[in-house]
Motif scaffolding. Structure first.
Motif, mmCIF file in Angstrom:
data_model
loop_
_atom_site.group_PDB
_atom_site.id
_atom_site.type_symbol
_atom_site.label_atom_id
_atom_site.label_comp_id
_atom_site.label_asym_id
_atom_site.label_seq_id
_atom_site.Cartn_x
_atom_site.Cartn_y
_atom_site.Cartn_z
ATOM 1 N N ALA A 214 0.809 -1.229 0.000
ATOM 2 C CA ALA A 214 0.000 0.000 0.000
ATOM 3 C C ALA A 214 0.837 1.271 0.000
ATOM 4 O O ALA A 214 0.453 2.273 -0.590
ATOM 5 N N LEU A 215 1.998 1.210 0.651
ATOM 6 C CA LEU A 215 2.851 2.408 0.698
ATOM 7 C C LEU A 215 3.358 2.774 -0.692
ATOM 8 O O LEU A 215 3.284 3.929 -1.104
ATOM 9 N N GLU A 216 3.828 1.770 -1.418
ATOM 10 C CA GLU A 216 4.330 2.026 -2.775
ATOM 11 C C GLU A 216 3.204 2.446 -3.711
ATOM 12 O O GLU A 216 3.410 3.195 -4.653
ATOM 13 N N GLN A 217 2.011 1.939 -3.460
ATOM 14 C CA GLN A 217 0.878 2.228 -4.345
ATOM 15 C C GLN A 217 0.159 3.527 -3.992
ATOM 16 O O GLN A 217 -0.912 3.801 -4.533
ATOM 17 N N ASN A 218 0.726 4.276 -3.071
ATOM 18 C CA ASN A 218 0.097 5.533 -2.638
ATOM 19 C C ASN A 218 -1.347 5.360 -2.188
ATOM 20 O O ASN A 218 -2.201 6.192 -2.484
ATOM 21 N N ALA A 219 -1.594 4.273 -1.462
ATOM 22 C CA ALA A 219 -2.967 3.995 -1.038
ATOM 23 C C ALA A 219 -3.330 4.692 0.272
ATOM 24 O O ALA A 219 -4.469 4.612 0.732
ATOM 25 N N PHE A 220 -2.349 5.383 0.873
ATOM 26 C CA PHE A 220 -2.621 6.101 2.124
ATOM 27 C C PHE A 220 -2.671 7.600 1.891
ATOM 28 O O PHE A 220 -1.982 8.135 1.029
ATOM 29 N N HIS A 221 -3.484 8.276 2.672
ATOM 30 C CA HIS A 221 -3.362 9.728 2.752
ATOM 31 C C HIS A 221 -3.814 10.187 4.128
ATOM 32 O O HIS A 221 -4.445 9.434 4.874
ATOM 33 N N LEU A 222 -3.459 11.416 4.467
ATOM 34 C CA LEU A 222 -3.835 11.936 5.776
ATOM 35 C C LEU A 222 -4.962 12.942 5.651
ATOM 36 O O LEU A 222 -5.050 13.673 4.663
ATOM 37 N N VAL A 223 -5.829 12.941 6.652
ATOM 38 C CA VAL A 223 -6.783 14.036 6.821
ATOM 39 C C VAL A 223 -6.496 14.654 8.192
ATOM 40 O O VAL A 223 -5.805 14.040 9.017
ATOM 41 N N TYR A 224 -6.994 15.866 8.386
ATOM 42 C CA TYR A 224 -6.601 16.628 9.577
ATOM 43 C C TYR A 224 -7.839 17.159 10.282
ATOM 44 O O TYR A 224 -8.639 17.872 9.691
ATOM 45 N N GLN A 225 -7.985 16.793 11.557
ATOM 46 C CA GLN A 225 -9.139 17.309 12.301
ATOM 47 C C GLN A 225 -8.723 18.442 13.234
ATOM 48 O O GLN A 225 -7.833 18.281 14.075
ATOM 49 N N PRO A 226 -9.376 19.602 13.106
ATOM 50 C CA PRO A 226 -9.036 20.767 13.915
ATOM 51 C C PRO A 226 -9.212 20.551 15.427
ATOM 52 O O PRO A 226 -10.124 19.857 15.869
ATOM 53 N N GLN A 227 -8.311 21.165 16.185
ATOM 54 C CA GLN A 227 -8.440 21.256 17.634
ATOM 55 C C GLN A 227 -8.606 22.737 17.942
ATOM 56 O O GLN A 227 -7.819 23.561 17.478
ATOM 57 N N ILE A 228 -9.628 23.035 18.734
ATOM 58 C CA ILE A 228 -10.078 24.418 18.889
ATOM 59 C C ILE A 228 -9.955 24.893 20.336
ATOM 60 O O ILE A 228 -10.249 24.144 21.262
ATOM 61 N N GLU A 229 -9.539 26.148 20.503
ATOM 62 C CA GLU A 229 -9.565 26.756 21.830
ATOM 63 C C GLU A 229 -10.977 27.287 22.062
ATOM 64 O O GLU A 229 -11.458 28.131 21.308
ATOM 65 N N LEU A 230 -11.636 26.778 23.103
ATOM 66 C CA LEU A 230 -13.054 27.096 23.296
ATOM 67 C C LEU A 230 -13.317 28.581 23.511
ATOM 68 O O LEU A 230 -14.282 29.133 22.986
ATOM 69 N N ALA A 231 -12.452 29.235 24.279
ATOM 70 C CA ALA A 231 -12.692 30.642 24.610
ATOM 71 C C ALA A 231 -12.664 31.555 23.382
ATOM 72 O O ALA A 231 -13.403 32.533 23.317
ATOM 73 N N THR A 232 -11.811 31.218 22.411
ATOM 74 C CA THR A 232 -11.626 32.109 21.261
ATOM 75 C C THR A 232 -12.134 31.521 19.940
ATOM 76 O O THR A 232 -12.274 32.245 18.964
ATOM 77 N N GLY A 233 -12.373 30.228 19.920
ATOM 78 C CA GLY A 233 -12.768 29.566 18.685
ATOM 79 C C GLY A 233 -11.603 29.395 17.719
ATOM 80 O O GLY A 233 -11.763 28.989 16.578
#
Ligand code: C2E
Ligand code: CA
Ligand code: CA
Ligand code: CA
Length: 278
Positions: free
Chosen positions: A33-52
């Protein structure tokens, strides 16, 4: 009744076979899978509650099988661990995460990057050196990296893991305890582990503000963390009500669908990099 029993058995046998076939398909493809580019990343935000404000993202691994389609990390990570592929995969994730960190910094977005690691990674003696060289190569600051590990993962050999975590902190890496409260003896980790942050498991967040017991537990976790100088983030925040209640309890940071689902690199940039052109 007899035929019914036979049907049930047949059904069982069939699903078992299907399960095995899926496993074989996955194992065979994951190896390349690594050679075949079968992986990718997604990114989930982490938020400061007081300021958004966006303070960081958690990198989440995605894998697409040629015939099975998208497969959850909950399914494929344990297989990779069993196939002894997890060091290679974590290395790929770290490399990709570092590259992305630098790219965003150049675009004016200076945030933290959290990466999930397997307990097996910590057992590998070369892990820290690999990590250092990946960050050097990408001209990244190790202080911007946070490693997330689960409590259950740590149950193995507390002293040995502690030593590795201590070393990681010495080079500037932050350590976050993932799914906090979902395992056993959480307080032991609080007591003996060199950690910077806890991620409170979403099971505690799910039923607030309805469930008084959960509120009491959350309240205590937040208070205790503050006394110990440990940062707290709540996971799985799905509603505005939950977010504001958590803020009221003194929780500073949150992550969950209410703020954002995991995003592709492009989606994240569109949402958080403000240009003057608009
Ligand atoms: P995790 O580390 O606890 O990651 C959080 C999971 O919760 C993610 O699922 C995320 O998409 C999901 N989530 C986020 N916000 C919400 C919400 O508001 N409600 C609900 N119900 N769910 C939410 P995902 O991406 O499917 O990842 C599942 C698990 O797979 C992760 O759990 C982590 O243990 C593992 N994993 C993901 N990426 C990697 C990786 O790169 N390396 C390793 N070793 N494990 C990974
Ligand atoms: Ca995590
Ligand atoms: Ca988690
Ligand atoms: Ca989890």
């Amino acid at each position: 009744a007899k035929t019914e029993g036979r049907n049930k058995f047949y059904f069982y046998e069939k699903t078992l076979t299907e399960h095995m076939q899926r496993l074989i398909l996955l194992e065979n493809h994951l190896k390349q899978a690594l050679e075949q580019n079968a992986f990718h990343l997604v990114y989930q935000p982490q938020i400061e509650l007081a300021t958004g404000q966006l303070i960081g993202v958690e990198a989440l691994l995605r894998y697409t099988h040629p015939t099975l389609g998208a497969v959850s990390p909950i399914e494929f990570i344990p297989i990779c661990e069993r196939l002894n592929m997890i060091d290679e995969i974590t290395e790929w994730v770290l490399q990709e995460a570092a590259r992305q960190l630098k790219d965003w910094k150049e675009k004016g977005l200076h945030i933290r990057m959290a990466v999930n690691i397997s307990p097996l990674n910590l057992e590998n003696k070369t892990f820290i050196n690999k990590l250092i060289s990946i960050f050097e190569k990408n001209h990244c600051d190790l202080h911007d990296l946070e490693l997330e590990l689960t409590e259950t993962a740590l149950a193995k050999s507390i002293e040995e893991v502690s030593k590795v975590l201590e070393k990681l902190r010495e080079i500037g890496v932050r350590i976050a305890l993932d799914d906090f409260g979902s395992g056993y003896s959480s307080l032991v980790y609080f007591k003996d582990f060199p950690i910077d942050k806890i991620k409170v498991d979403r099971s505690f967040v799910k039923e607030i503000p309805k469930k008084e017991r959960d509120i009491a537990i959350l309240d205590s976790i937040i208070l205790l963390s503050k006394r110990l100088g440990i940062e707290v983030i709540c996971e799985g925040v799905e509603t505005e009500e939950q977010a504001s209640y958590l803020q009221m309890l003194g929780c500073e940071f949150a992550q969950g669908y209410y703020f954002s689902r995991p995003l592709t690199k492009k989606e994240l940039e569109n949402k958080y990099i403000t240009t003057n052109i608009k």
